[in-house]
Design a protein around this motif. Structure first.
Motif, PDB file in Angstrom:
ATOM      1  N   ALA A  50      16.151   7.076 -19.677  1.00 38.42           N
ATOM      2  CA  ALA A  50      15.109   6.928 -20.694  1.00 38.42           C
ATOM      3  C   ALA A  50      14.323   8.231 -20.771  1.00 38.42           C
ATOM      4  O   ALA A  50      13.757   8.681 -19.767  1.00 38.42           O
ATOM      5  CB  ALA A  50      14.188   5.769 -20.346  1.00 38.42           C
ATOM      6  N   GLU A  92      11.567   8.788 -22.037  1.00 38.55           N
ATOM      7  CA  GLU A  92      10.145   8.562 -21.769  1.00 38.55           C
ATOM      8  C   GLU A  92       9.813   8.832 -20.301  1.00 38.55           C
ATOM      9  O   GLU A  92       8.782   9.430 -19.985  1.00 38.55           O
ATOM     10  CB  GLU A  92       9.755   7.122 -22.128  1.00 38.55           C
ATOM     11  N   GLU A  93      10.678   8.398 -19.407  1.00 39.01           N
ATOM     12  CA  GLU A  93      10.439   8.598 -17.978  1.00 39.01           C
ATOM     13  C   GLU A  93      10.580  10.070 -17.595  1.00 39.01           C
ATOM     14  O   GLU A  93       9.817  10.584 -16.767  1.00 39.01           O
ATOM     15  CB  GLU A  93      11.407   7.742 -17.165  1.00 39.01           C
ATOM     16  N   ILE A 106      10.102  12.697 -19.569  1.00 41.41           N
ATOM     17  CA  ILE A 106       8.926  13.396 -20.086  1.00 41.41           C
ATOM     18  C   ILE A 106       7.716  13.114 -19.204  1.00 41.41           C
ATOM     19  O   ILE A 106       6.941  14.019 -18.878  1.00 41.41           O
ATOM     20  CB  ILE A 106       8.644  12.974 -21.546  1.00 41.41           C
ATOM     21  N   GLY A 107       7.548  11.860 -18.792  1.00 44.96           N
ATOM     22  CA  GLY A 107       6.411  11.498 -17.956  1.00 44.96           C
ATOM     23  C   GLY A 107       6.380  12.275 -16.651  1.00 44.96           C
ATOM     24  O   GLY A 107       5.313  12.741 -16.212  1.00 44.96           O
ATOM     25  N   VAL A 123       1.366  13.224 -25.484  1.00 45.28           N
ATOM     26  CA  VAL A 123       2.743  12.736 -25.509  1.00 45.28           C
ATOM     27  C   VAL A 123       2.935  11.797 -26.691  1.00 45.28           C
ATOM     28  O   VAL A 123       2.126  10.889 -26.905  1.00 45.28           O
ATOM     29  CB  VAL A 123       3.102  12.006 -24.192  1.00 45.28           C
ATOM     30  N   GLU A 124       3.994  12.022 -27.446  1.00 49.33           N
ATOM     31  CA  GLU A 124       4.342  11.158 -28.583  1.00 49.33           C
ATOM     32  C   GLU A 124       5.785  10.689 -28.394  1.00 49.33           C
ATOM     33  O   GLU A 124       6.699  11.507 -28.356  1.00 49.33           O
ATOM     34  CB  GLU A 124       4.199  11.913 -29.904  1.00 49.33           C
ATOM     35  N   ILE A 125       5.965   9.392 -28.254  1.00 49.49           N
ATOM     36  CA  ILE A 125       7.309   8.841 -28.063  1.00 49.49           C
ATOM     37  C   ILE A 125       7.576   7.782 -29.115  1.00 49.49           C
ATOM     38  O   ILE A 125       6.654   7.110 -29.595  1.00 49.49           O
ATOM     39  CB  ILE A 125       7.489   8.250 -26.643  1.00 49.49           C
ATOM     40  N   GLU A 154       8.781   4.274 -30.930  1.00 50.50           N
ATOM     41  CA  GLU A 154       8.737   2.865 -30.554  1.00 50.50           C
ATOM     42  C   GLU A 154      10.126   2.376 -30.149  1.00 50.50           C
ATOM     43  O   GLU A 154      10.270   1.506 -29.297  1.00 50.50           O
ATOM     44  CB  GLU A 154       8.204   2.019 -31.715  1.00 50.50           C
ATOM     45  N   PHE A 199      13.452   2.160 -28.273  1.00 54.66           N
ATOM     46  CA  PHE A 199      13.857   2.509 -26.904  1.00 54.66           C
ATOM     47  C   PHE A 199      15.369   2.677 -26.848  1.00 54.66           C
ATOM     48  O   PHE A 199      16.124   1.795 -27.253  1.00 54.66           O
ATOM     49  CB  PHE A 199      13.428   1.412 -25.918  1.00 54.66           C
ATOM     50  N   SER A 207       6.914  15.664 -27.722  1.00 58.98           N
ATOM     51  CA  SER A 207       7.288  14.469 -28.482  1.00 58.98           C
ATOM     52  C   SER A 207       8.798  14.283 -28.465  1.00 58.98           C
ATOM     53  O   SER A 207       9.559  15.227 -28.246  1.00 58.98           O
ATOM     54  CB  SER A 207       6.786  14.561 -29.924  1.00 58.98           C
ATOM     55  N   SER A 233      12.043  12.037 -30.595  1.00 56.59           N
ATOM     56  CA  SER A 233      12.439  11.234 -31.752  1.00 56.59           C
ATOM     57  C   SER A 233      13.961  11.190 -31.805  1.00 56.59           C
ATOM     58  O   SER A 233      14.641  11.919 -31.073  1.00 56.59           O
ATOM     59  CB  SER A 233      11.872  11.826 -33.052  1.00 56.59           C
TER      60      SER A 233
END
Length: 210
Positions: A57, A59-60, A62-63, A80-82, A84, A86, A120, A122
């Motif tokens: 993922a 998101e993880e 980037i985090g 941070v812009e992710i 919706e 997944f 971000s 996308s």
């Protein structure tokens, strides 16, 4: 790094020694990153690092990169812009985290604390797009075509001469290309600042991953 961090926790925030301890921590962290970049580039170019792709993922990833940069530069806040939506993307998470960390570190070097930095993600039909944008000084025209050249540092920015040897962006390009992706750096068109965008394919072995 560990000792300086422990001493910072033991020292009153208003103590003048806090600034010295923070400087020790940041310099040690910079040296650690420099060594990691040198080792990574050498191993990649020698074929000693195999890209170990797993379904991850973004998101993880980037985090983790954002947390690392904010720990090194506590006065900075990364936006941070992710999406919706997944999705899991085939990637070597550790190497892609290093790419994002290098891009964020580059953005921090070229912005003041009040200037925003945004990372971000996308999706298109076939690719994941990750961008790191800032509102800093932008990229000098003379540097645009040389951004990803090994050992190239800006001749117009003294910060580059002091804090870098031209490996970070080269490693980013090497890692992204090894994943079958692309990376570009350019000045923003909507406002002052620079942006770096890299892509990763959503397919592995010709099969689309959902």
């Amino acid at each position: 790094m560990g000792t300086s961090e422990m001493l910072m926790d033991m020292t009153d925030k208003e103590d003048r020694r806090q600034e010295l301890l923070q400087g020790i921590y940041q310099d040690a962290d910079w040296l650690k990153s420099l060594v990691e970049n040198i080792l990574s580039l050498t191993r990649l170019q020698d074929g000693k690092i195999v890209i170990q792709k797993e379904m991850e993922a973004i998101e993880e990833v980037i985090g983790c990169a954002v947390a690392h940069v904010e720990r090194s530069f506590p006065e900075r806040e990364i936006q941070v812009e992710i999406p919706e939506e997944f999705r899991l993307v085939p990637m070597d998470a550790k190497l892609i985290e290093q790419v994002i960390t290098n891009l964020l570190d580059n953005a921090v070097k070229h912005t003041r604390p009040q200037e925003a930095i945004t990372v971000s993600a996308s999706y298109t039909e076939d690719e994941l797009l990750v961008s790191v944008r800032d509102e800093g000084e932008g990229i000098a025209e003379a540097d645009v075509s040389n951004l990803f050249k090994i050992f190239y540092t800006s001749k117009t920015r003294s910060v580059d001469v002091k804090r870098g040897i031209g490996l970070g962006l080269t490693i980013c390009e090497t890692v992204v290309n090894a994943h079958g992706g692309t990376i570009i750096g350019r000045n923003r068109t909507d406002r002052k600042g620079a942006e770096f965008i890299f892509t990763l394919p959503l397919t592995e072995g010709g099969r689309k991953i959902v």
